[in-house]
Design a protein around this motif. Structure first.
Motif, mmCIF file in Angstrom:
data_model
loop_
_atom_site.group_PDB
_atom_site.id
_atom_site.type_symbol
_atom_site.label_atom_id
_atom_site.label_comp_id
_atom_site.label_asym_id
_atom_site.label_seq_id
_atom_site.Cartn_x
_atom_site.Cartn_y
_atom_site.Cartn_z
ATOM 1 N N GLY A 29 0.803 -1.220 0.000
ATOM 2 C CA GLY A 29 0.000 0.000 0.000
ATOM 3 C C GLY A 29 0.830 1.262 0.000
ATOM 4 N N ARG A 30 2.162 1.126 0.067
ATOM 5 C CA ARG A 30 3.090 2.259 0.112
ATOM 6 C C ARG A 30 2.661 3.283 1.162
ATOM 7 N NH1 ARG A 30 4.217 4.053 -5.967
ATOM 8 N NH2 ARG A 30 1.959 3.768 -6.143
ATOM 9 N N ARG A 31 2.572 2.809 2.374
ATOM 10 C CA ARG A 31 2.134 3.610 3.507
ATOM 11 C C ARG A 31 2.814 3.082 4.764
ATOM 12 N NH1 ARG A 31 -3.987 0.917 3.739
ATOM 13 N NH2 ARG A 31 -3.242 -1.247 3.731
ATOM 14 N N LEU A 32 2.732 3.855 5.831
ATOM 15 C CA LEU A 32 3.228 3.413 7.126
ATOM 16 C C LEU A 32 2.046 2.941 7.955
ATOM 17 C CD1 LEU A 32 5.860 3.343 8.921
ATOM 18 C CD2 LEU A 32 4.988 5.453 9.946
ATOM 19 N N LEU A 33 2.159 1.765 8.542
ATOM 20 C CA LEU A 33 1.143 1.229 9.439
ATOM 21 C C LEU A 33 1.654 1.309 10.866
ATOM 22 C CD1 LEU A 33 0.137 -1.982 7.444
ATOM 23 C CD2 LEU A 33 -1.144 0.162 7.581
ATOM 24 N N THR A 34 0.793 1.744 11.788
ATOM 25 C CA THR A 34 1.188 1.866 13.186
ATOM 26 C C THR A 34 0.146 1.217 14.086
ATOM 27 O OG1 THR A 34 0.084 4.004 13.520
ATOM 28 C CG2 THR A 34 2.343 4.059 12.687
ATOM 29 N N GLY A 35 0.611 0.734 15.247
ATOM 30 C CA GLY A 35 -0.270 0.186 16.268
ATOM 31 C C GLY A 35 0.079 0.801 17.611
ATOM 32 N N GLY A 36 -0.928 1.023 18.461
ATOM 33 C CA GLY A 36 -0.660 1.729 19.706
ATOM 34 C C GLY A 36 -1.275 1.091 20.929
#
Length: 325
Positions: free
Chosen positions: A58-65
């Motif tokens: 997806g050419r994106r940054l994925l984050t989890g918190g």
């Protein structure tokens, strides 16, 4: 001589990446920073960020918190909530083909399919990491005593790949033939997916905390020693029976981060004293990119054209290196 645009962030840098040619830094305080050309700050997780990974599909940054949310951040700095599961910690995130996103919390792996459906795959022990095969919608999780392989779009039970011990990280080889895990002990373990044949990669003096596949998947570069250790994966048996390459050997500090060049057989190596080297596979020729810093290099990433390197450290030091000067 390489030039460095240096940055200072308020907490340790979880992940450095390039998103559509923009250097991006995911920070433990919950923010995502776009420092080039005037800083932009995306408050992705106000309670704190636990995991971040670049999604090459997806050419994106994925984050989890800590807030139980999974967020995607694009190259323009736009943030979008992918999923929310309440007050649960998101320990790992990963992007897959066809807009698929996986994440892990406690004993459950979650996969959000392209249509928006959220699948839950429960495990007997904590899910430490998740990864997607390069083709098709197939995922794998790292857990205690091995790994699990499953097709999230179906209801079929996961296939178990067993090996005693705690497995903390997981990834497929770029050709999809092998599955490799980082173990709690000073070792990697792998399986050939076709027949489940085991691959033991041992001999590290410290835990492996970072790894990177070389262009075309010929080598898997790893931290965890005074040199970068590169295991060969070009043959049908992977690294079995073969000695690894050792690059960038230093006697006084450990390798803490690695990043393979996107096109050439070259490796960026980050060390415990903040130094960064670039080393060629063929002749082990080294180029000094950064002399050192206040803390270990934690994360590095190359830009798509292979000229820039973004890096971040445990103390919040970061920067972008232009290897052409």
């Amino acid at each position: 001589m390489p030039s460095i645009a240096a940055y200072e962030f308020p907490d340790f840098v979880e992940t450095a990446a390039f998103v559509k040619d923009q250097p991006v830094f995911a920070i433990a305080d919950g923010s995502v920073r776009f420092p080039a050309g005037g800083e932009r700050v995306v408050e992705a997780h106000p309670g704190g960020l636990l995991s971040a990974r670049y999604d090459p599909y997806g050419r994106r940054l994925l984050t989890g918190g800590e807030d139980g949310r999974v967020v995607s951040v694009d190259g323009g700095g736009a943030a979008r909530e992918i999923a929310s599961i309440g007050r649960k910690w998101i320990a790992a995130v990963a992007g897959g083909p066809r807009d698929t996103v996986g994440f892990a919390s406690g004993r459950t792996a979650y996969v959000r399919l392209s249509g928006g459906a959220l699948k839950e795959i429960r495990h007997e022990r904590t899910v430490e990491d998740i990864a997607f095969a390069p083709k098709g919608i197939r995922a794998a999780t790292a857990r205690y005593d091995g790994a699990s392989l499953f097709f999230p779009a179906t209801d079929a039970a996961p296939a178990a790949l067993e090996w005693k011990g705690a497995h903390l990280g997981i990834d497929f080889s770029p050709d999809g033939r092998f599955l490799v895990t980082i173990m709690q002990e000073n070792a990697l373990h792998g399986w050939r997916i076709d027949d489940g044949k085991h691959m033991k990669m041992t001999g590290y003096p410290a835990k492996v905390k970072d790894w990177s596949w070389s262009a075309k998947g010929k080598f898997l570069a790893t931290s965890g020693a005074p040199a970068a250790i590169l295991w060969p994966f070009s043959g049908k048996d992977g690294p079995m029976g073969k000695a690894p390459l050792e690059l960038g050997t230093r006697g006084d500090t450990m390798v803490t981060a690695v990043a393979c060049h996107p096109a050439e057989d070259m490796l960026a190596i980050g060390y415990g004293d903040g130094m960064i080297l670039a080393v060629r596979f063929a002749d082990s020729k080294e180029a000094l990119l950064r002399r050192g810093g206040a803390s270990p290099v934690r994360t590095m990433a190359w830009s798509g054209e292979g000229r820039l390197i973004a890096f971040g450290s445990e103390s919040g030091e970061a920067g972008v290196i232009d290897i052409a000067g």
